[in-house]
Every structure is written in C-alpha cells, then in structure tokens.
Design a protein around this motif. Structure first.
Motif, PDB file in Angstrom:
ATOM      1  N   ASN A  20      -1.146  -8.003   4.701  1.00 49.03           N
ATOM      2  CA  ASN A  20      -1.366  -6.963   3.898  1.00 49.03           C
ATOM      3  C   ASN A  20      -0.138  -6.012   4.896  1.00 49.03           C
ATOM      4  O   ASN A  20      -0.835  -5.398   5.816  1.00 49.03           O
ATOM      5  CB  ASN A  20      -2.740  -6.637   4.616  1.00 49.03           C
ATOM      6  N   TYR A  53      -0.199   3.466   0.958  1.00 49.72           N
ATOM      7  CA  TYR A  53       0.315   2.489   1.289  1.00 49.72           C
ATOM      8  C   TYR A  53      -0.299   1.552   2.085  1.00 49.72           C
ATOM      9  O   TYR A  53      -0.893   0.361   2.420  1.00 49.72           O
ATOM     10  CB  TYR A  53       2.080   1.770   1.569  1.00 49.72           C
ATOM     11  N   ARG A  58      -1.992   1.568  -3.075  1.00 46.77           N
ATOM     12  CA  ARG A  58      -0.347   1.350  -3.884  1.00 46.77           C
ATOM     13  C   ARG A  58      -0.184   0.323  -3.843  1.00 46.77           C
ATOM     14  O   ARG A  58      -0.500  -0.579  -2.625  1.00 46.77           O
ATOM     15  CB  ARG A  58       0.653   2.416  -3.154  1.00 46.77           C
ATOM     16  N   LYS A  59       0.883  -0.264  -4.822  1.00 48.63           N
ATOM     17  CA  LYS A  59       1.317  -2.173  -4.377  1.00 48.63           C
ATOM     18  C   LYS A  59       2.098  -1.461  -2.831  1.00 48.63           C
ATOM     19  O   LYS A  59       2.545  -0.723  -3.198  1.00 48.63           O
ATOM     20  CB  LYS A  59       1.495  -1.849  -5.953  1.00 48.63           C
ATOM     21  N   SER A  60       1.972  -3.046  -2.845  1.00 50.40           N
ATOM     22  CA  SER A  60       2.844  -3.549  -1.816  1.00 50.40           C
ATOM     23  C   SER A  60       4.365  -2.402  -1.841  1.00 50.40           C
ATOM     24  O   SER A  60       5.068  -3.495  -2.794  1.00 50.40           O
ATOM     25  CB  SER A  60       2.966  -4.697  -1.427  1.00 50.40           C
TER      26      SER A  60
END
Length: 209
Positions: A20, A53, A58-60
């Motif tokens: 993550n 983030y 939001r996408k990594s």
C-alpha cells in the motif's frame, strides 16, 4: 550527504515495495512530522492529490512521483534544521547493527498493542495504555548489550521509538530493560521472548517507563 542519499533510497524502496504505497507515504510523512499542505507546496501540487494518494482514492504513484515525494520530505526537514533526517540517516553509521537486530518489520498501518499481542500470543505483565505501534524489531539482547554502548543504541531511536522491541536470548529480562532506561529509546512495547516468569526487578523497571 552519502548517508542522506542512502536514506532517500531506503524510504523510496520501502514505498515502492509496499503493498500500500499511499499508506507508506503517509507513514513517512508523519514520521518526518510534515503536514500534507507543506508537502504539497514543496511538490507544487494540490493538497488533495497527497490526500488521495494516502487514502487510496488515487492510483498508486509511479516511481518518479515517489522519488519526488521522498526528496520533498527530506528537503522540507533539512530546511527546518534536519533533525529527523539526521536521526534516520544516523542508522547507517551504527557499526554492524544488523548483527543484533535479527528481524525488522514496518507495518503499513499502525497496530494497537493488544492486537499485536494477540497475534504473537503474548501476555501482558501489567495494565497499560493500548497505544499504537508502527512496527517491530527482534533484538538479540546479549549481543546488543555486550557489544554496543548506550550511546550507540540511542542512535536507533528513530527505528525503535513507537515500535515493539522483542528481546531474545534472555535469562531474567533485567539487562535489556536497564539498557532501554539508559538510552533515549521510547518503544511502544517491549516483549521479553522465551521467559515464562518475568523477574520481579525487571517488572519494576518496566513499570517505571
């Protein structure tokens, strides 16, 4: 500068390899004691981008963005005097510290002490505040105490403060607790591994903390 560069690589590597990345960015931002708004200003982006983030909305971020974030954290800290950067980078100056740190793990999210104790089948010796810990280190107590001074061990504060220290290779449990008292270490939890009955003096020392 070499140790600071190593620190940048270490943090970036941990974020990239994390399951993550956003949560790991948040962890390091908090360890550096930097607010989202300050980080976003340094990066020249909207605060909501950092928030997205960290929350996973939001996408990594890619490796380039991660590198920018890490550099920004370090630069902000250096502009404030560099206290956290020096503490983290000092870990690379400790001679052969991995000779007594047998295993080290950073959690992606902080864990409650009671939850961690259940996971390791641990038993508390007295009532305590159920705070948060951010990871753990397994330490060979005999090697640490016999081969390193309290000053050298103090330089591990950034690694072990608010973390669990699991001491192994014990007899009664007194020595590692005394060592912790002589340093500036502030672990969130201390586990004495392999001792069925904790020594009374060791228990009294623990309660002093």
């Amino acid at each position: 500068m070499g140790n600071i560069d190593e620190l940048r690589k270490k943090i970036a590597g941990e974020i990239v390899l994390s399951g993550n990345p956003g949560e790991t960015i948040k962890k390091w931002r908090q360890l550096f004691q930097i607010h989202q708004i300050d980080l976003s200003k340094e990066l020249g982006i909207n605060t909501s981008v950092i928030s997205d983030y960290e929350s996973g909305r939001r996408k990594s971020p890619g490796t380039k963005m991660i590198e920018k974030v890490v550099n920004a954290l370090v630069e902000i800290d250096l502009s404030r005097g560099g206290k956290m950067t020096r503490e983290f980078a000092a870990l690379y100056h400790i001679p052969d510290f991995d000779s007594f740190i047998l295993l080290r793990k950073e959690f992606e999210k902080p864990v409650r002490i009671n939850t961690f104790l259940k996971r390791i089948n641990g038993k508390s010796c007295y009532e305590f505040k159920n705070g948060l810990i951010y990871g753990f280190s397994v330490v060979d107590s005999k090697k640490a105490i016999m081969n390193f001074s309290p000053l050298e061990l103090s330089r591990l504060s950034s690694m072990m403060n608010k973390h669990c220290i699991i001491f192994t290779n014990l007899q009664r449990g007194r020595s590692p607790l005394v060592a912790v008292r002589l340093t500036n270490l502030e672990p969130g939890l201390i586990v004495l591994h392999g001792i069925l009955n904790v020594d009374d003096i060791a228990l009294r020392i623990a309660k002093l903390g």
